[in-house]
Design an enzyme around this catalytic site. Sequence first.
Site, PDB file in Angstrom:
ATOM      1  N   ASP A 100     -15.154  10.290 -18.404  1.00 18.76           N
ATOM      2  CA  ASP A 100     -14.803   9.496 -17.537  1.00 18.76           C
ATOM      3  C   ASP A 100     -14.225   7.815 -17.043  1.00 18.76           C
ATOM      4  O   ASP A 100     -15.062   6.749 -17.699  1.00 18.76           O
ATOM      5  CB  ASP A 100     -16.032   9.697 -16.306  1.00 18.76           C
ATOM      6  CG  ASP A 100     -15.733   9.353 -14.951  1.00 18.76           C
ATOM      7  OD1 ASP A 100     -14.977  10.089 -14.486  1.00 18.76           O
ATOM      8  OD2 ASP A 100     -15.961   8.615 -14.573  1.00 18.76           O
ATOM      9  N   GLU A 105     -10.557  11.229 -20.044  1.00 19.76           N
ATOM     10  CA  GLU A 105     -10.602  10.909 -18.567  1.00 19.76           C
ATOM     11  C   GLU A 105      -9.199   9.482 -18.680  1.00 19.76           C
ATOM     12  O   GLU A 105     -10.005   8.896 -18.683  1.00 19.76           O
ATOM     13  CB  GLU A 105     -10.333  11.335 -17.666  1.00 19.76           C
ATOM     14  CG  GLU A 105      -9.708  11.014 -15.956  1.00 19.76           C
ATOM     15  CD  GLU A 105     -11.108  10.580 -15.062  1.00 19.76           C
ATOM     16  OE1 GLU A 105     -10.416  10.477 -13.416  1.00 19.76           O
ATOM     17  OE2 GLU A 105     -11.440   9.946 -15.554  1.00 19.76           O
TER      18      GLU A 105
HETATM   19  C1  GLC Z   1     -13.530   9.902 -12.378  1.00 19.89           C
HETATM   20  C2  GLC Z   1     -13.760  11.069 -11.892  1.00 19.89           C
HETATM   21  C3  GLC Z   1     -14.129  10.637 -10.302  1.00 19.89           C
HETATM   22  C4  GLC Z   1     -14.614   9.484 -10.003  1.00 19.89           C
HETATM   23  C5  GLC Z   1     -14.145   8.382 -10.751  1.00 19.89           C
HETATM   24  C6  GLC Z   1     -15.151   7.134 -10.519  1.00 19.89           C
HETATM   25  O1  GLC Z   1     -11.821   9.358 -11.893  1.00 19.89           O
HETATM   26  O2  GLC Z   1     -12.870  12.046 -12.163  1.00 19.89           O
HETATM   27  O3  GLC Z   1     -14.040  11.527  -9.390  1.00 19.89           O
HETATM   28  O4  GLC Z   1     -14.640   8.839  -8.414  1.00 19.89           O
HETATM   29  O5  GLC Z   1     -14.322   8.534 -11.766  1.00 19.89           O
HETATM   30  O6  GLC Z   1     -16.720   7.820 -11.423  1.00 19.89           O
END
Ligand code: GLC
Length: 550
Positions: free
Chosen positions: A216, A277
């Site tokens: 994340d 991500e």
């Molecule tokens: C990422 C997740 C999202 C979350 C954010 C904070 O972007 O995919 O859902 O709100 O991180 O952890």
Amino acid sequence: MVTTSTSTALDHTNLDWWRSSVTYQIYIRSFADADGDGMGDVNGIRSRIGYLAELGVDALWINPWYPSPQADAGYDVADYRDIEPEFGTLEDGRALVTEAHAAGIRVLLDIVPNHNSDEHVWFEAAVASPPGSPERARFHFRPGRGDNGELPPNDWVSEFGGSGWTRLDQPDGEWYLHLFDVKQPDLNWDNPEVRAEFLDVLRFWFDAGVDGFRIDVAHGLLKASGLPDLGEAAKPRLGQPPIPGHPHWDQPGVPDLYRAWRELADSYDPPRVFVAEAWVSSVQRLAEYLRPENLHTAFDFHTTRCHWDFEELRSAISASMAAHRVVGAPVTWVLSNHDIDRHVTRYGRGPTAHPLHGRPEDPVDIPLGTRRARAAILLELALPGAVYLYQGEELGLPQVDDIPEDRLADPVWERSGHTRRGRDGCRVPIPWTRSGPSFGFGDGEPWLPQPSNWSELSVEAEEGDHASMLWLYRDALRVRHQLPELHGDEFTWLEGNDKVIAFTRGDGFACVVNFDSQPIELPEGAVLLSSVALENGALPTDAAAWITLA
Ligand code: GLC
């Protein structure tokens, strides 16, 4: 916990499985609710492994299931080594891993290293300790600006809206950084203790047989020294790439932070894998995360961000493939996830709508979006690389734009002062059956309401209709598994009509997607699959076909 040696159905000889795997994202709150509390759970997932095996996916990625106050749907982690009681127990998690493996499906979890929860013991200890203490050094605490420290230390903002800083209600009055919700304090990755802790968390789950992690906010871990102001760039850019030189996104040293993670993953037998991500400014920059000594894969959001537009898509695909080739990494294609509007709706909006986050008032043509989504999945699954599917896209679920305001749960709604509805519209629980309470999601009132007209989008309805989105996904995944051409790197663009995306994979396979307003002739060969019926052998507008070349 189980070890992978107890699993039987996984092919451990294929160490490169992640280069062309299809992974199904499970948004645990909304997948299947076994205990009837209105919230999906681990046992709900277990009850649907047969469905996932039949769909033909290679792996699952499960959104955070850890104990959490759920201020950001589990991305506010209070304990990284356990499972939220609302979702189940560690026992249930063990059973899920064993059962998924027995069905030939790998399991990836979601690790949240950029921040934890204000209810994590570390943050509670930090609040209870004085400024300058080792407990505070795990986070970003700073005195405020202004005569009495009443102003935040800098101008950083929360992705969800409002300031990125919150002041402690204490005599010392220090502020702490949170780039997301106020309940998600950012961790200080310059602190060796933080680095060691996350390696240990990874070890905990790897030892439990988990096959890998989605990371994340992988691009956020380091902050520019001195925490300089953003200046002009101080606006929320949810779903937008950060600008180069940004002081808290994608700092130069971030990609190399993951070397220690890779070493750990490689020390396991079979090796474990990562998918990042990382919202970064360019595909070249993304490739830095994917050098062989860093991470295996990262979502390619550059194509996700495209409208249904021939030129946008073709040039994004090309650029992504070129940038990944330099570092020898596969591209990881994705159409939808739990943070962006569902692509049936995105592709049904006009060309001027925001590509990821439309406004409820944007005109939308769902049948058109559905038709394009059918073409899009054939395009995506024919490209070289890995693919992530988001639960419900195989049913063609649209974005739900009319959730009543008093049911909205995403912190974006509150933090934006009710100006952005947030991401709940893509998180609505899955309809499994035509009728019954919550369309078979569970016996309780679902945590988000489902549209009353979702009966025909249910798994039950679509299983009975060979023309459904579900069958298109099943057929496409079956063919993808069977055709060796679709597993290697071979790829050649077919030149020709300007408004067509067409390419071959090896000698024997072609994929053609028609963006033209007229039907087009297909190359000589046998049609394996098409997203809609052909018209006198020609491929209609907004349609795709897979062909075995003559
Ligand atoms: C990422 C997740 C999202 C979350 C954010 C904070 O972007 O995919 O859902 O709100 O991180 O952890």
